[in-house]
Design an enzyme around this catalytic site. Structure first.
Site, short mmCIF file in Angstrom:
data_model
loop_
_atom_site.label_atom_id
_atom_site.label_comp_id
_atom_site.label_asym_id
_atom_site.label_seq_id
_atom_site.Cartn_x
_atom_site.Cartn_y
_atom_site.Cartn_z
N GLY A 180 0.76 -5.13 0.82
CA GLY A 180 -0.40 -5.23 -0.06
C GLY A 180 -0.06 -5.87 -1.41
CD GLU A 200 1.86 -5.54 5.59
OE1 GLU A 200 2.69 -6.43 5.88
OE2 GLU A 200 1.07 -5.65 4.63
CB ALA A 251 -0.90 -0.01 1.24
#
Ligand code: CO8
Length: 261
Positions: free
Chosen positions: A112, A135, A69
Site C-alpha cells: 500500500g 503482498e 497496509a
C-alpha cells in the site's frame, strides 16, 4: 500541527503555499492502518480545498515512506468482512485531489505504500528508496492499484515480476522504469520536493488543474478520446483570465500575474 495522531501536517514554501504531509507512525514503518488513512484523507481534502495551497508534498521518514497496509489490522479479517465493507474502496482522496501531489519517497514504499506513492502525480525518490509489491509473500495481492497503476507505468514484464516475486526495486531501477522522475540524496529529498512544488505553484492554479486532468486522462481513454479531451481543455483555457494574462505578459516581456481565474 497536532491535529492528527499518525501524520504531521504543515504549510511550507517561501509563499506558504505548499501543503506538507508527513506519515508519522514510526513504530510500524508507517504501516497504513485505518486511522492513518482516515487522517491522510482528511489532510489531503483540506489542502485540496484551500485556495492558498497550490501543491501538496507527501512524505514519510528516512527509513520508510510506508511499509504497506497494516498487516496486524488485516490478519484476522474474513472475506465477508472485507467484501461487505468494500475494504480499501474509500482510499481515494489522493487520487482525486485536484491539487497536484508530489510523493517524496525515502526508504521503503511497499505494498500500500507503493500504491499510495503511485496515486500521487509525481514521485521523487531518495537514493535509498525501495519500491515493491510484496503482498504475494503474505498470501494476498495488491489491493489499491498495485496491479493496475504499476503495470501502466513500468509495463507488464516488470510489473508482473514485482507482483509475482514480491522483490523490491531500488530507486535507480525505479527511475529507469519511469516510476520516479528523479533520485536525490536522502537528506535533500524533501527540500527538492518542496522546490519542485514551488515551481508548479508559480503558474495559474486553475491552469495547473486543467493540465493535470489532461495528463491523467491518458490513463483512462483511447488516444482519440484523450486527444479530443485535451483539445477541449486547451480551448477551455481561452475562457480564463490567466490564459489572457499569460500570453499578454509574454508579449509585453514581463512576468505574468495570475489570479487563478
Ligand atoms: N504492517 C504492520 N506492521 C508492520 C508493517 C506492516 N505492513 N511493516 C512493518 N511493520 C512493523 C513490524 O511488525 C515491526 O513491529 P514490531 O517491532 O512491533 O514487531 C516493526 O514494524 C519493524 O519491522 P521489522 O522488524 O520487520 O523491520 P525490518 O527492518 O526487519 O524490515 C520491512 C522492514 C522490510 C519493511 C518489513 O517490516 C516488511 O517486510 N514489512 C511488511 C511489508 C509488506 O508486506 N507490505 C505489504 C502489506 S499488504 C498491503 O499493503 C496490501 C495493500 C492494500 C492496499 C493498501 C492501501 C493503500
Amino acid at each position: 500541527s497536532n491535529e492528527f495522531k499518525n501524520i504531521l501536517t504543515e504549510v511550507r514554501g517561501k509563499d506558504k503555499n505548499i501543503g506538507f504531509i508527513q506519515l508519522n507512525r514510526p513504530k510500524a514503518f508507517n504501516a497504513l492502518n485505518a486511522e492513518l488513512m482516515t487522517e491522510l484523507e482528511q489532510a489531503v481534502k483540506k489542502f485540496d480545498a484551500d485556495p492558498s495551497i497550490g501543491c501538496i508534498v507527501l512524505t514519510g521518514s528516512n527509513r520508510a515512506f510506508a511499509a504497506g497496509a497494516d498487516i496486524k489490522e488485516m490478519q484476522n479479517k474474513s472475506f465477508s468482512e472485507v467484501c461487505k465493507g468494500n475494504f480499501l474502496s474509500n482510499w481515494t482522496a489522493l487520487a482525486e485531489s485536484k491539487t497536484p501531489v508530489i510523493a517524496a519517497v525515502n526508504g521503503f514504499a511497499l505494498g500500500g505504500g507503493c500504491e499510495i506513492a503511485m496515486m500521487c502525480d509525481i514521485i521523487l525518490a531518495g537514493e535509498k528508496a525501495e519500491f515493491g509489491q510484496p503482498e504475494i509473500v503474505i498470501g494476498t495481492i495488491p489491493g489499491a492499484g498495485g496491479t493496475q497503476r504499476l503495470t501502466r507505468v513500468v509495463g507488464k514484464s516488470k510489473a508482473m515480476e514485482m507482483v509475482l516475486t514480491g522483490d523490491r526495486i531500488s530507486a535507480k531501477e525505479a527511475q529507469l522504469y519511469g516510476l520516479v522522475s528523479a533520485v536525490h540524496p536522502v537528506d535533500n529529498l524533501v527540500d527538492e520536493a518542496v522546490k519542485l512544488a514551488e515551481r508548479i505553484t508559480r503558474h495559474s492554479k486553475l491552469t495547473v488543474q486543467l493540465a493535470k486532468e489532461a495528463v491523467n486522462s491518458a490513463y483512462e481513454t483511447t488516444l482519440a478520446q484523450g486527444i479530443n479531451l485535451e483539445r477541449r481543455l486547451f480551448h477551455a483555457t481561452f475562457a480564463t483570465n490567466d490564459r489572457k494574462e499569460g500570453m499578454t505578459a509574454f508579449v509585453e516581456k514581463r512576468k505574468p500575474n495570475f489570479t487563478d481565474s
